[in-house]
Design a protein around this motif. Structure first.
Motif: not given
Length: 164
Positions: A42-56
Motif C-alpha cells: 500500500s505504501g509503495d503503490f501510494g508513492r508510485y502513484l504520487e510520482e506517476l500522477i505528477e509526471q502524467v
C-alpha cells in the motif's frame, strides 16, 4: 554537480518496469498476503502513484486541450487520486481489495506515462527500448486478419535462441 532537470523530457524515465512488476505480482496473488505485506505494498503503490500522477499531469499539460491520449490519461489520474484517498478498509480481505485497486491504477498510469512520454517497450522482454538501441518491428497477426499486437522488440530479443 549538474543543474536539476526542468521538464519531464529532461528527467530519467520513471522505473515503470519495477512499478509494473510489483503491481502485477500483487494482483496475481491467489491467497491473501499477510497484513504486513499488504501495508508495505500500500505504501509503495501510494508513492508510485504520487510520482506517476505528477509526471502524467506534466506530460498531459504539454499537449493540446483536445489531445485524446492526454485527456484519457488525466481521467486515469483522477481515478488514481480517488483511490489514493480511500481510507484503509476493514479486515484483511477488504484491505487487499483496496490495495489491488491501487495496483490497477499503478498499471494504468504506467501505461499513460509511457504513451505520453513516447517510451517504447520491447514486446519480448517488457523493458524499454532506449534511444540508440537496435530494434525491429513486431506484428502479431490475429486470425481475423488484423494486427493483434503491434510494436517493437530489441534486436537481441528477436534473435535470442529460445530455451527449451
Amino acid at each position: 554537480m549538474s543543474a536539476a532537470p526542468t521538464s519531464p523530457a529532461d528527467r530519467l524515465p520513471l522505473s515503470t518496469v519495477t512499478m509494473r512488476a510489483a503491481a502485477s505480482w500483487f494482483l496475481d496473488q491467489q491467497t491473501l498476503p499477510r497484513h504486513g505485506e499488504v501495508t508495505l505494498f500500500s505504501g509503495d503503490f501510494g508513492r508510485y502513484l504520487e510520482e506517476l500522477i505528477e509526471q502524467v499531469r506534466q506530460l498531459a499539460g504539454q499537449r493540446s486541450a483536445d489531445d485524446a491520449p492526454a485527456r484519457v490519461a488525466l481521467a486515469g489520474v483522477g481515478e488514481a487520486r480517488r483511490r489514493l484517498d480511500e481510507p484503509e478498509a476493514a479486515g484483511l480481505s477488504g484491505e487487499v481489495a483496496r490495495v489491488k485497486r491501487l495496483a490497477r491504477s499503478v498499471m494504468a498510469l504506467c501505461d499513460h506515462y509511457e504513451a505520453l512520454a513516447g517510451v517504447v517497450m520491447c514486446l519480448a522482454c517488457d523493458k524499454p527500448i532506449r534511444a540508440g538501441e537496435e530494434s525491429v518491428p513486431y506484428d502479431q497477426v490475429s486470425p481475423s486478419g488484423g494486427s493483434a499486437r503491434a510494436g517493437r522488440v530489441h534486436t537481441r530479443c528477436a534473435t535470442a535462441e529460445r530455451q527449451r
